[in-house]
Every structure is written in structure tokens, then in C-alpha cells.
Write a protein that holds these residues in place. Sequence first.
Motif, PDB file in Angstrom:
ATOM      1  N   SER A 132       0.757  -1.109   0.105  1.00 43.56           N
ATOM      2  CA  SER A 132      -0.073   0.080   0.078  1.00 43.56           C
ATOM      3  C   SER A 132       0.732   1.316  -0.135  1.00 43.56           C
ATOM      4  CB  SER A 132      -0.677   0.144   1.261  1.00 43.56           C
ATOM      5  OG  SER A 132      -1.779  -0.852   1.167  1.00 43.56           O
ATOM      6  N   GLY A 133       0.407   2.279  -0.764  1.00 41.71           N
ATOM      7  CA  GLY A 133       1.301   3.541  -0.692  1.00 41.71           C
ATOM      8  C   GLY A 133       2.579   3.561  -1.434  1.00 41.71           C
TER       9      GLY A 133
ATOM     10  N   LYS B  14       2.051   2.335  -7.167  1.00 38.66           N
ATOM     11  CA  LYS B  14       1.409   1.570  -8.126  1.00 38.66           C
ATOM     12  C   LYS B  14       0.193   2.133  -8.611  1.00 38.66           C
ATOM     13  CE  LYS B  14      -0.639  -1.854  -5.157  1.00 38.66           C
ATOM     14  NZ  LYS B  14      -0.336  -1.391  -3.822  1.00 38.66           N
ATOM     15  N   THR B  15      -0.616   2.405  -7.872  1.00 39.57           N
ATOM     16  CA  THR B  15      -1.984   3.167  -8.337  1.00 39.57           C
ATOM     17  C   THR B  15      -1.810   4.404  -8.827  1.00 39.57           C
ATOM     18  OG1 THR B  15      -3.303   1.662  -6.637  1.00 39.57           O
ATOM     19  CG2 THR B  15      -4.220   4.000  -7.642  1.00 39.57           C
TER      20      THR B  15
ATOM     21  N   ARG C 168      -2.846   5.510 -12.537  1.00 45.53           N
ATOM     22  CA  ARG C 168      -3.847   6.683 -12.685  1.00 45.53           C
ATOM     23  C   ARG C 168      -2.996   7.836 -13.622  1.00 45.53           C
ATOM     24  NH1 ARG C 168      -8.106   7.534  -9.526  1.00 45.53           N
ATOM     25  NH2 ARG C 168      -7.467   9.717  -9.230  1.00 45.53           N
TER      26      ARG C 168
ATOM     27  N   GLU D 122      -3.849  11.722 -13.096  1.00 44.96           N
ATOM     28  CA  GLU D 122      -2.898  12.462 -12.514  1.00 44.96           C
ATOM     29  C   GLU D 122      -1.874  13.048 -13.451  1.00 44.96           C
ATOM     30  OE1 GLU D 122      -2.935  12.496  -9.087  1.00 44.96           O
ATOM     31  OE2 GLU D 122      -4.116  10.680  -8.787  1.00 44.96           O
TER      32      GLU D 122
ATOM     33  N   GLU E  38      -6.552  -2.886  -8.917  1.00 43.72           N
ATOM     34  CA  GLU E  38      -7.097  -3.937  -7.890  1.00 43.72           C
ATOM     35  C   GLU E  38      -8.344  -4.201  -7.866  1.00 43.72           C
ATOM     36  OE1 GLU E  38      -5.403  -3.900  -4.151  1.00 43.72           O
ATOM     37  OE2 GLU E  38      -3.926  -2.378  -4.425  1.00 43.72           O
TER      38      GLU E  38
ATOM     39  N   HIS F  59      -1.741  -5.537  -4.498  1.00 47.24           N
ATOM     40  CA  HIS F  59      -0.667  -5.558  -3.368  1.00 47.24           C
ATOM     41  C   HIS F  59      -0.698  -7.064  -3.097  1.00 47.24           C
ATOM     42  CE1 HIS F  59      -4.705  -5.502  -1.633  1.00 47.24           C
ATOM     43  NE2 HIS F  59      -4.150  -6.269  -0.696  1.00 47.24           N
TER      44      HIS F  59
ATOM     45  N   GLY G  89      -5.202  -1.348   0.564  1.00 44.68           N
ATOM     46  CA  GLY G  89      -5.037  -0.489  -0.416  1.00 44.68           C
ATOM     47  C   GLY G  89      -5.161   1.034   0.250  1.00 44.68           C
ATOM     48  N   GLY G  90      -6.278   1.682   0.099  1.00 38.37           N
ATOM     49  CA  GLY G  90      -6.259   3.046   0.684  1.00 38.37           C
ATOM     50  C   GLY G  90      -5.249   3.946   0.042  1.00 38.37           C
ATOM     51  N   ILE G  91      -4.688   3.554  -1.414  1.00 35.96           N
ATOM     52  CA  ILE G  91      -3.863   4.224  -1.782  1.00 35.96           C
ATOM     53  C   ILE G  91      -4.344   5.759  -1.987  1.00 35.96           C
ATOM     54  CG2 ILE G  91      -2.403   4.383  -3.807  1.00 35.96           C
ATOM     55  CD1 ILE G  91      -2.646   1.636  -2.578  1.00 35.96           C
TER      56      ILE G  91
ATOM     57  N   SER H  78      -5.921  13.569  -5.894  1.00 40.18           N
ATOM     58  CA  SER H  78      -5.870  13.577  -7.627  1.00 40.18           C
ATOM     59  C   SER H  78      -6.041  15.037  -8.184  1.00 40.18           C
ATOM     60  CB  SER H  78      -6.689  12.573  -8.226  1.00 40.18           C
ATOM     61  OG  SER H  78      -8.019  12.648  -7.709  1.00 40.18           O
ATOM     62  N   ALA H  79      -5.648  15.162  -9.310  1.00 40.62           N
ATOM     63  CA  ALA H  79      -5.909  16.579 -10.151  1.00 40.62           C
ATOM     64  C   ALA H  79      -7.619  16.370  -9.968  1.00 40.62           C
ATOM     65  CB  ALA H  79      -5.528  16.394 -11.444  1.00 40.62           C
TER      66      ALA H  79
END
Lengths: 359, 307, 270
Positions: free
Chosen positions: A44-45, A48-49, A53, A59, A165, A198, B3-5, B12-13
Motif C-alpha cells: 500500500s502506498g 503503483k496506483t 492513474r 494524474e 485492484e 498488492h 489499499g487506501g492508496i 488527485s487532480a
Amino acid sequence: MAESQGAIAVGIDDVTKLYGNFTALSDVSLAIHDNEFFTLLGPSGCGKTTLLRCIAGFEDISKGAIRLYGDNIADLPPNHRPVNTVFQQYALFPHMDVTRNVMFGLLRLGRSETEARARAGEVLELVRLSEFADRMPAHLSGGQQQRVALARALVPNPKVLLLDEPLSALDLKLRQAVRLELQQLQHETGITFIFVTHDQEEALTMSDRIAVISDGVVQQVGSARDIYEEPDNRFVADFIGETNLIEVSVAEVAGDNAVCTLPGGTRFACPAARGAHSGQGHLSVRPERVSLVDPSEALLTGTVTRLIYLGTDMHVDLALADGEPVTARVQNSSQTTIPAMGETVGLNFEEGAARLLVD
Amino acid sequence: MAGGIGSGPGKSARTYAGFGVTLILPAWLVIGIFLVVPIGIMLVYSFLTKEFRGGVIWEFSLAAYDQFFFDRGLFGDDPPKIEWTYILIFWRSIWQAGLATLLSLLIGFPTAWFIATRPASTRTIWLFLITVPYWVNLLIRTISMKFLIRDNGPLNTWLLETGVISEPIHLINTWVAVQLGLFYSYLPFMVLPIYAAVERYNFALSEAAADLYASRFVTLTQIIIPVVKPGIIAGCILVFVPSLGSFLAPDLLGGAKNFMIGSLIDEQFKGAAGNWPFGAAAAMILLSMVLIVLIFYARSQNRQEGA
Amino acid sequence: MMAKKPDLRRFPGFLPLTVLCVFLLYAPLIIVAVYSFNDSPSITLWGGVSLRWYEDVFWGPESDKFKQAAINSFVIAVAAASTATVIATMAATAMLRAGSFRGKGASFALINLPLMVPEIVTAVATLIFFSAIGFTTGILTILIAHIVFCIPFAYLPIAARMEGIEDVYEQAAQDLYATRWEAFRLILLPLMTPGILSGFLLAFIISLDDFIITNFVKGAGVETLPTAIFGAVKQGIKPNIMAISTLLLAVSILFVTLSYFSGRMGQNRK
């Protein structure tokens, strides 16, 4: 094998993404091949996401380029990028029925209502949801929602499908079934899949190739076998599966091979990861490759500190002379003798089973 | 789910990034031109000279503020003494508003707590019952109160008939009537924010306190009240601020002897007896008092969040 | 049977206080509603049930005045609430969906300013403003003043609703080739509908109910229902006032109920 096909579907060139002072992605470069099932794996964090994006266009990147079949798409808004996303919680439009959800992309691309409806019907058949075509998303199970999300993203026939995911919201049983379906779907459609997870088991079982990411940096790219058997560095060795990290002093590294001294003083030759150097280092040895032998003929000796019974296997936790823990996993069979608590035993592993890592 | 990304640093934009100013502009223009600018002009007016038939003469003058605080005799040439009339009106407004806040809190907190601890089905009904009067016309509610407590109104009639009293209680045109009106007007404003805070309260805290030998009373005073305090403060502000500037309750229920700030200001803009600069000055003083309360509130909120 | 476990959520006396609270809130309203059906011309004595005061409201000597006031109130409320709803929807989109921009911090305070400034102060400031720029007071000035204080009331439910809608839906729409405008029109706006409706209804009631500000900026001869009622009450409470109050009460309850259920409807669908 995917690697033999020349075309690069998605090229990530030196991409850096900053959020204020925080570096989410640091000089990431990847070449994802046409028709490949490519996985971004990391905790997590790890970024990768964020990378996914960035490819989708949600992004902005701070530096670098994102190429789709050679064209830089980094400055295009998401609706001008021929890639589609399956979102983590699916993001099905709650006020539209299944068919309307699936038709959405085609209508925005200017297809006629009739054509969009027909195509949506075909794709819903592909994911076996025809009978739910006029249900609202709220009245579908998690697995069905996941398939609608897949259908919706596939129907515009994107050049690349991004999956964030997509299995994490499903229960364990369903997840295993969907893995196979996804793989099959990828083969049938021939679309390049970029899959974020993950979950290492998911990554290992589905992917052609995997990029292991940590702290915004790509740690290693390779097939499932590559990254499990031949990890490049401590992070990858530790993150993928279980491993023992044994501290050694490295006498010399010559190409792919190294000579080092084990904690007991034994000299040992083994394969070395690219970038490993002499001095202090770590060997990675998987627990299932450690065998318990008589101390007189062993590379290392240790004292048993804990025994965990796992049915087919037995986990044996040991402490080396200097206190460092090592785990061995031995099969429960009539041939093996399981040591007792506190007993001193010898530990052995083959040259090929150990690997000198980059710290 | 791991997760919780998305919760990582930096969101995000956003979808409409770059359109913020355009989209907020109408709100800025309308509120800016028709509220902020008028308050500025009101401030200017408070420093102008009064015109005898309402309105102002464009001449700088401190007369409005001077009249508010000092008594200079009939012809304005006596040595200045403190003028108590208006200060007392303000003082009455403050304690009336304060008392209304206290009364609302005493009945509003138990109500909010009770409702928030109901099962979901009945909670909705209770909440709806409290919400409805919140939106009912304030004028009608004040008239209802006036009707109810008149000397020969239903309340007195009923009390006389049941023999509780032998002659009517004279409530109308007393400070008690004003107090009843304020309390009644703004009570729902107390319940709703406290309810919102209690709804978020984690009842495991009460269990933990009970487990550690706290009595019910100690749990209430040491755990519950401190935890839901932001809601209590919000409720108190929502009752105190409008009570302070209230016009209908003192006007309809209090009569001439129970002037509050609202009625004082109102009087300055009605007919020939009016004094616009003085009214503007009184309104500025009221606004400053409210701003002080709100600044204290904002400070306390920041402290809460910082902790 | 074991002894019942003490319920830590329960405090002695809270139920009676709650009942008292609800009783206090409703008793005056109910009494007025009941007396509005009183057949007696005296507002004190009970003379049996009749609809004569409702007849009086609609066809009595003062009916024209009240009808005109009701029309004014309604027209102003519809116009003010609609305008405020559009402005508030745009503002909520800016605050919640447009990332950061110059003046965002101040914007939140500005939108809520009409709630923080005491009504009587807003009333005075608005009157002085229109007088200073030489604008004749009338329906238009009432409308402008109402739009201002309706904005925060429309904003609150709209923003609350928008906050509850993850922006992933708009992202999904854009991912599926929708332009930003399409993402707004086809995704965000339909999902927002309950919140927008709720905001409109509350703004409508607030406008319909306003007395103090209207009273200051209405100018001569223009009346809304609250100012007309207030004018009549100044001469004493007459039964027809109770009838008209009861009607207005019913309208308020109707609108709050609608708003309440439109908000809940949205929640259920989420």
C-alpha cells in the motif's frame, strides 16, 4: 512468450510524480509489451496506483513521458486517451442500468444508440451477464458488478486496459475464479492488461511479467519465476514469499557469482544479483530450500527456538550462534526427523538455493 | 480491503480543476455586492450626520457613537455623562440571549442524546419531529406563543380551569415572555448540532469508562460532554447569535419596556423619528459583538482539531 | 434469568425531557391550528368547529390583500430559490471538485456569511445600500436580498450531497471518453439531484418565511405574506390570522417533508 513480440504498448519513460514534497514516483521507466498481462505489484502506498492513474490521465506527471504505441499521451486528458480503466470499487454509474453503463463509452465516442446497444449486448454476453442487462448496479452482487465494470471498460475496445485492484472487493473464493477468467479474457481479446495489486499470489499466478514497486521506485521487473527465484534486492526477496536473510561478508563478486563467508566462518560460493558488491551483504535462502542435517556436515548450526505444525509442513524456527533467526520448512514425512525444542542442528542449502542480494 | 492508496498525500487532480474561480464567481459577486459592500456602506453611514426625515447628510460625524455612549443633555452642551439607556438595552439583549442559550442547552442536550441513542427506525421519526419546527415560519411561531400566553389566552384559561392559579398570570409584555419567545424560537438550533455530535460518539468510550469504575454521572461529565463539546458549542452559538439580534420576540412579546438590540435598530429606520446613522452604529456594534463570538468559536474549533 | 445489563446509553430523565421538548415545540402551533377552526369571532371562547375563518381568508374583506401578498411571496420564493440553487450548485462544484484555486479559503466563509451576520444587520445594510445607490425599494430589492441569504441554505444540502459522491464516477466517465461537461451533465448532476432538490426546497421555505429583511427592503405598498401578517397582528391577533398562519404552517411542513424525503431517497440509492 510476450517478450518476443516487439511492439511496446505502453512506454513509461523516466516518470516522476511529486505531491508537494512527497515523491510518489521516482524516475520510473517501464516497457510494457503488446498483448501482455503486466502487473504492478507493491505494498500500500508504494505508488503503483498512482502510476496507473498517470497512464489513465487522472494524474499529471511531474516529469517524463508516457507513450502509447510510441505517441506521448502524457498531456492528453483522460477522455482523449484510448485506454480504459476498471476501478477498484468499479465506479459503476449508480443511476444507470447495466446496459446504459456499458454503452456509455461508445456513445461518447459518437456511436449511434443502436450500434452501442448491440455492442453492449455482445460484450455482456462475453462476461455472461446478458440476463442482468437492465438491472441497476446496486442490485448486483460484487462479482457481477466486477464483470459489468470489465465489460464497460472493454466495450470501446481500448488499446490498453488498466485494472486497479479489481479483485480486492471480492471474497476469497470468487477472487480465485475471477483470476482465471481475467487471464482467459486477456488471451481472447488480445488487449494489453496493466493490473495493479498488492496481493503477490494474484500477481504470481496471473501475470506474464511483474514490476515490483516500493517507495515510488521500480525494484525489479520480470516473470513470476524470475522475481521469486532470482530476486535482485532485499525488498523483493522479502516482499515476495518468505525468505531468510543471512548476513554474510562478501569476499568477491565476479559477474553473476560471489564468494562469501557465512556466519560460522564457512566459505560459500553462490549466484549474485546484478549490482551486488563485496563487503557486508545478505544472502536470501527460501525456507523450503533449507534442510536440517547433522551439525558436523552443515554450513550453519542453530538452536531450535520454535516449532510450528502446518499439516504437510513443519516450520522450524532456529537461532544461529549470533542470535540471528532462520526458518526452515521441512516436509512432514516418515523420512524426516523433526528436531526437538532447544536441540542444536545443522542447516544446509545448495549453492543455487542461495542468492547474494543488493542491500 | 487493503489499499487506501487514494488517501495518500495529495489528492488527485480534480475533475473541474482550473474552473474553480469561474464557478465560484457568481456566489462571490452576489454576496460581495449585496452583502459585503452594503455592510461597508453601513459602516460609512454610521459616521455620517442624520437627516431629520430619515436618511443621512454626507458629513462626517461621530454623533451616532457619541449618542450611544454619552448623555450630553437636552441641548448637547452639558458635560458628557455615561448614557445608560442603550448600554442597558444591549446588556438586556446579552443576558436574555444567554439565558435562552442556557435553557435551550438544559433541555436540548438530553433531547439530542435521547434521540441519537434510539434505534435507527424511531430515531428518524424523533429527528423529523425536531426538524419540522426548525423550518416553520418564525413569525408564525412567535404569534403562536403570543396567542398562547395572553392574559386570557389558552394557557391562563387552562390553568384557571384546573385551579392551579386563581387569577391569570400576566406574562405578555414582560421579560419572561421575551425569554419564552427566544427559547422557543431557537431551541431546535440547539438540538440538531448536539445530535450530530452524539451520533458520532463512540459508545465504547462509555463502556471503557464504566469498566474503569466510572459512575453514570462521572461518565457523563468526564467523558461524554468533553467529547461532544464541539456540538454543544455549535448549538450554543446557533442559539445565542440569533437571539442577540432577535427582533420578533421582543417586538411582539415584550412590548415597549423590553426593548432588545433588534427593536432598537428597527426603530431607527421607521418613519420620521428615525436616525439612520445611529441605527447603522447600533447595527455595527451588534455585528462586532457577533464577530467576537464567532472568532472565539473558530479559535476553539481550531484547538479541537489541532489536539 | 440474569438481571438486565445496565444500558450505558440511557440516562434517567432524558426521555421526559425529550417529550417536554417536543411538546414545547408543538403545543403553541397546535393550539393556533385548533383555534383557527373556532367558530366564535372571539379568539378566546370556543364556539365549535367551523371553516369560517378560512372562508374569510379566501373571500373575506382582507382576502385581496392576502392573496396579493401570497402571490408576491410565492413569486419571490421561486425566483430567489432557483437563482440561489444555481449559484450554490456552481459554488459547491468549485469548492469540492475544482481542486485548489485563489480565494478558496475565503470563499467558504463568504458563502456562509449570510448565516453569520444577524438578520437585522443584513436588513439595515441592505436598506442603506439600496438607498445609497438610489435604487427604489420594491419587489426587485426583496428578490435580491432573498437570493443572498438563500445561497448558504441551498449550498449546505447540495455540498453535503456532493461530498458523498466520490469523484471516481466522473473519472470513470472521463475514462470512457466523456468531456468534462458531459461528466457533469450525465453523471454528477443526476447523482446530485436529491441534494439540489433539497437545497431548492429549503431555500424556498427560507425565502417564504423571511420577515425581518423583507420588512426593511420591501418599500411602500409591497407586501409579502409575513409582512402582511405582521401588519395585521400589530392590530391584535384575529381569527383569520390564525387560519392564515395554519395554512402557512401546512405549507412549511409539506416542504420540509418533501425536502427530508428527497434527501433520504438519495441516501438510499447510494
